[in-house]
Scaffold this active site. Structure first.
Site, PDB file in Angstrom:
ATOM      1  CD  GLU A 298      -1.357   0.035   3.657  1.00  0.00           C
ATOM      2  OE1 GLU A 298      -2.098   1.025   3.698  1.00  0.00           O
ATOM      3  OE2 GLU A 298      -1.400  -0.895   4.487  1.00  0.00           O
TER       4      GLU A 298
ATOM      5  CB  CYS B 229      -2.560  -3.681   6.495  1.00  0.00           C
ATOM      6  SG  CYS B 229      -2.083  -2.015   6.933  1.00  0.00           S
TER       7      CYS B 229
ATOM      8  CB  THR C 152       1.982   3.498  14.728  1.00  0.00           C
ATOM      9  OG1 THR C 152       1.389   4.390  13.775  1.00  0.00           O
ATOM     10  CG2 THR C 152       1.376   3.753  16.089  1.00  0.00           C
TER      11      THR C 152
ATOM     12  CB  SER D 103      -7.940   3.460  12.400  1.00  0.00           C
ATOM     13  OG  SER D 103      -7.051   3.627  13.481  1.00  0.00           O
TER      14      SER D 103
ATOM     15  CG  HIS E 188      -2.715  -5.467  10.586  1.00  0.00           C
ATOM     16  ND1 HIS E 188      -1.484  -5.277   9.998  1.00  0.00           N
ATOM     17  CD2 HIS E 188      -3.268  -4.229  10.742  1.00  0.00           C
ATOM     18  CE1 HIS E 188      -1.314  -3.970   9.789  1.00  0.00           C
ATOM     19  NE2 HIS E 188      -2.368  -3.320  10.232  1.00  0.00           N
TER      20      HIS E 188
ATOM     21  CE  LYS F 283      -5.951  -0.152  21.957  1.00  0.00           C
ATOM     22  NZ  LYS F 283      -6.612   0.436  23.105  1.00  0.00           N
TER      23      LYS F 283
ATOM     24  CG  ASN G 117       1.643  -0.642  10.544  1.00  0.00           C
ATOM     25  OD1 ASN G 117       1.660  -1.772  10.052  1.00  0.00           O
ATOM     26  ND2 ASN G 117       0.569   0.119  10.536  1.00  0.00           N
TER      27      ASN G 117
ATOM     28  CB  SER H   9      -7.420   1.091   6.846  1.00  0.00           C
ATOM     29  OG  SER H   9      -6.892   0.993   8.135  1.00  0.00           O
TER      30      SER H   9
HETATM   31  N1  CAA Z   1       1.902   4.925  30.187  1.00  0.00           N
HETATM   32  C1  CAA Z   1       1.199   3.867  29.720  1.00  0.00           C
HETATM   33  N2  CAA Z   1       0.192   3.983  28.787  1.00  0.00           N
HETATM   34  C2  CAA Z   1      -0.088   5.219  28.355  1.00  0.00           C
HETATM   35  C3  CAA Z   1       0.601   6.368  28.808  1.00  0.00           C
HETATM   36  C4  CAA Z   1       1.641   6.182  29.776  1.00  0.00           C
HETATM   37  N3  CAA Z   1       2.350   7.202  30.222  1.00  0.00           N
HETATM   38  N4  CAA Z   1       0.076   7.445  28.174  1.00  0.00           N
HETATM   39  C5  CAA Z   1      -0.894   6.993  27.342  1.00  0.00           C
HETATM   40  N5  CAA Z   1      -1.000   5.649  27.461  1.00  0.00           N
HETATM   41  C6  CAA Z   1      -1.882   4.748  26.719  1.00  0.00           C
HETATM   42  C7  CAA Z   1      -3.305   5.249  26.548  1.00  0.00           C
HETATM   43  O1  CAA Z   1      -4.095   4.994  27.678  1.00  0.00           O
HETATM   44  C8  CAA Z   1      -3.733   4.460  25.313  1.00  0.00           C
HETATM   45  O2  CAA Z   1      -4.031   3.133  25.676  1.00  0.00           O
HETATM   46  P1  CAA Z   1      -5.485   2.502  25.372  1.00  0.00           P
HETATM   47  O3  CAA Z   1      -5.717   2.660  23.886  1.00  0.00           O
HETATM   48  O4  CAA Z   1      -5.327   1.083  25.774  1.00  0.00           O
HETATM   49  O5  CAA Z   1      -6.434   3.303  26.186  1.00  0.00           O
HETATM   50  C9  CAA Z   1      -2.453   4.388  24.470  1.00  0.00           C
HETATM   51  O6  CAA Z   1      -1.384   4.693  25.391  1.00  0.00           O
HETATM   52  C10 CAA Z   1      -2.412   5.370  23.322  1.00  0.00           C
HETATM   53  O7  CAA Z   1      -2.767   6.624  23.823  1.00  0.00           O
HETATM   54  P2  CAA Z   1      -3.694   7.615  22.983  1.00  0.00           P
HETATM   55  O8  CAA Z   1      -4.880   6.896  22.452  1.00  0.00           O
HETATM   56  O9  CAA Z   1      -3.904   8.852  23.791  1.00  0.00           O
HETATM   57  O10 CAA Z   1      -2.666   7.923  21.798  1.00  0.00           O
HETATM   58  P3  CAA Z   1      -2.780   8.812  20.514  1.00  0.00           P
HETATM   59  O11 CAA Z   1      -3.929   9.746  20.557  1.00  0.00           O
HETATM   60  O12 CAA Z   1      -1.423   9.390  20.329  1.00  0.00           O
HETATM   61  O13 CAA Z   1      -3.104   7.775  19.335  1.00  0.00           O
HETATM   62  C11 CAA Z   1      -3.031   5.946  17.889  1.00  0.00           C
HETATM   63  C12 CAA Z   1      -2.726   6.431  19.303  1.00  0.00           C
HETATM   64  C13 CAA Z   1      -4.507   6.192  17.557  1.00  0.00           C
HETATM   65  C14 CAA Z   1      -2.742   4.460  17.798  1.00  0.00           C
HETATM   66  C15 CAA Z   1      -2.115   6.725  16.890  1.00  0.00           C
HETATM   67  O14 CAA Z   1      -0.786   6.345  17.097  1.00  0.00           O
HETATM   68  C16 CAA Z   1      -2.455   6.512  15.435  1.00  0.00           C
HETATM   69  O15 CAA Z   1      -3.275   7.217  14.869  1.00  0.00           O
HETATM   70  N6  CAA Z   1      -1.798   5.499  14.779  1.00  0.00           N
HETATM   71  C17 CAA Z   1      -2.011   5.191  13.369  1.00  0.00           C
HETATM   72  C18 CAA Z   1      -3.327   4.470  13.143  1.00  0.00           C
HETATM   73  C19 CAA Z   1      -3.343   3.041  13.593  1.00  0.00           C
HETATM   74  O16 CAA Z   1      -2.314   2.409  13.761  1.00  0.00           O
HETATM   75  N7  CAA Z   1      -4.549   2.484  13.758  1.00  0.00           N
HETATM   76  C20 CAA Z   1      -4.709   1.086  14.130  1.00  0.00           C
HETATM   77  C21 CAA Z   1      -5.937   0.457  13.524  1.00  0.00           C
HETATM   78  S1  CAA Z   1      -5.948   0.724  11.747  1.00  0.00           S
HETATM   79  C22 CAA Z   1      -4.946  -0.507  11.111  1.00  0.00           C
HETATM   80  O17 CAA Z   1      -4.635  -1.464  11.765  1.00  0.00           O
HETATM   81  C23 CAA Z   1      -4.430  -0.347   9.713  1.00  0.00           C
HETATM   82  C24 CAA Z   1      -3.054   0.184   9.755  1.00  0.00           C
HETATM   83  O18 CAA Z   1      -2.101  -0.562   9.752  1.00  0.00           O
HETATM   84  C25 CAA Z   1      -2.860   1.637   9.822  1.00  0.00           C
END
Ligand code: CAA
Length: 391
Positions: free
Chosen positions: A83, A115, A156, A205, A237, A246, A280, A312
């Site tokens: 992709e 993916c 990521t 996502s 994945h 999760k 990733n 996605s």
């Molecule tokens: N210690 C331990 N844990 C902590 C922490 C700390 N100090 N601070 C935060 N955390 C935890 C949070 O509680 C959260 O855990 P949960 O989800 O279990 O509640 C985790 O860390 C992430 O925190 P946030 O959600 O606040 O983080 P963020 O807003 O920066 O976003 C994300 C995280 C959404 C994954 C972001 O990195 C992102 O957008 N990534 C790209 C998209 C992605 O990977 N999506 C996955 C599904 S889509 C897919 O699979 C296709 C693909 O390959 C893209």
């Protein structure tokens, strides 16, 4: 079950990049508490391509050891899943075909659905081998995951390629029928043609992924698949390794099972070692999870493994494989460790510099800096053509 010989993964090899960025360096730069990366998303480092590496050089580096071990006899099809495509017309697989010296009597094609693409490639390959069990199909999943600097997705990122040789009477994993499939038109992650970095609605996502787990599992059971308790392990994945946790908890809940932490770790703990330090790799991710499981778990002979491939947009598939007796003799554990350990650490300034590089679009002669120590390199962009060389 279809008649005829078992078909599946005969050999598996992966390659990753020249460089690596530790999440400690990213956290120090952007003021994030490191626990968010190490525990919250479950990532310790990300692979970063050198200026002269891309999906072609990674794909060729992953595939070359398969051809070195098995030769090219019987390979009449190469399916390249990605992709992070480099051309709208020409398959990246055609460059790989030439770099690894395959004969001309081969069809080569590129597949895309985020993916999920490599799983479509695997299933199409199985169909071809069922039609003629003397044939082998080379499936290559290769991706560079790139988000905007300073965006939530940045932590990521990653890059790697996995090559699978799909054959009758495979030495590693027999892929079973049936499959559970699921499609939903969602905008959780996408990359318009004019952008190098992906766009993502992060929380959406995660929700879309979990819905796809449910949907593909539901279809899998309706198609007469195995029950949850029959699986020794699950390869998900892994856009970040915490996502596998999760997803597995979600699957257990959906089936009315306890989400006991020890049970979740038993089912997926061995699948995350490579993705945890590579990041990733999009299409390659679920097969890196398989490599990690086979390389790290105790003997899995005869055990069933569940696979959940998510792309996605979205398309997902749940399917099962059975590990073949004697598989351990064919693993590439040492080479896989070396691919990870050989990477050179980047500081944040060098990483950001590499991230922001792109080729001029003027059709001039633009040689790349020689950086990679891998077997293949992207030497230049000249007359709008990518020039590759074997090192
Ligand atoms: N210690 C331990 N844990 C902590 C922490 C700390 N100090 N601070 C935060 N955390 C935890 C949070 O509680 C959260 O855990 P949960 O989800 O279990 O509640 C985790 O860390 C992430 O925190 P946030 O959600 O606040 O983080 P963020 O807003 O920066 O976003 C994300 C995280 C959404 C994954 C972001 O990195 C992102 O957008 N990534 C790209 C998209 C992605 O990977 N999506 C996955 C599904 S889509 C897919 O699979 C296709 C693909 O390959 C893209």
């Amino acid at each position: 079950m279809a008649n005829g010989p078992a078909v599946g993964i005969h050999d598996l090899s992966f390659a990753t990049t020249e460089f690596v960025l530790a999440h400690t360096a990213l956290a120090e730069h952007n003021g994030t508490e490191i626990g968010k990366y190490h525990v919250g998303i479950g990532q310790r480092s990300m692979s970063v391509p050198a200026a002269d590496e891309d999906i072609v050089t990674l794909g060729a580096a992953a595939a070359a050891p398969l051809v070195a071990r098995h030769g090219s006899d019987g390979i009449r099809t190469v399916i390249f899943a990605t992709e992070s495509s480099i051309d709208q017309a020409k398959s990246a697989g055609v460059y790989v075909h030439s770099l690894i010296g395959l004969p001309s009597a081969v069809r080569v094609v590129e597949l895309k659905q985020a993916c999920y693409g490599a799983t479509a490639a695997l299933q199409f390959a199985i169909g071809l081998v069922r039609r003629d069990p003397a044939q082998r199909v080379l499936v290559i999943a290769s991706d560079v995951s790139k988000y905007d600097l300073d965006s939530p997705g940045e932590a990521t990122q990653g890059a790697a390629a996995v090559a699978l040789l799909v054959a009758a009477d495979p030495q590693l994993v027999r892929i079973e029928e049936p499959s559970g499939v699921f499609t939903a038109d969602v905008m959780d992650f996408w990359r318009p043609n004019y952008r190098e970095a992906a766009l993502v609605d992060g929380q959406e996502s995660i929700t879309a992924y979990l819905q796809a787990v449910e949907g593909s599992w539901k279809d899998y059971t309706e198609q007469g698949g195995r029950s949850l308790g029959e699986f020794a392990a699950f390869c998900y994945h892994q856009p970040f390794t915490k996502m596998a946790y999760k997803a597995h908890r979600h699957l257990l809940n959906y089936n009315g099972h306890d989400t006991d932490a020890a049970e979740v770790t038993r089912a997926i703990g061995h699948t995350t070692a490579y993705n945890n330090v590579i990041g990733n790799s999009y299409t390659a991710s679920v097969y890196l999870a398989l490599a990690s499981l086979l390389d790290h778990a105790d003997d899995l002979t005869g055990q069933a493994i569940g696979f959940l491939s998510y792309g996605s947009g979205s398309v997902a598939e749940f399917f099962a494989g059975t590990v073949v007796a004697g598989y351990r003799a064919h693993l590439r554990t040492q080479a896989h460790r070396e691919a990870i350990d050989r990477r050179t650490s980047l500081d944040i300034a060098r990483y950001r510099d590499l991230h922001e590089r792109s080729f001029p679009t003027d059709g001039g002669d633009h040689p790349t800096q020689a950086q990679t120590t891998g077997p293949f390199r992207l030497a230049a962009l000249r007359d709008h053509k990518r020039i590759y060389e074997t090192r």
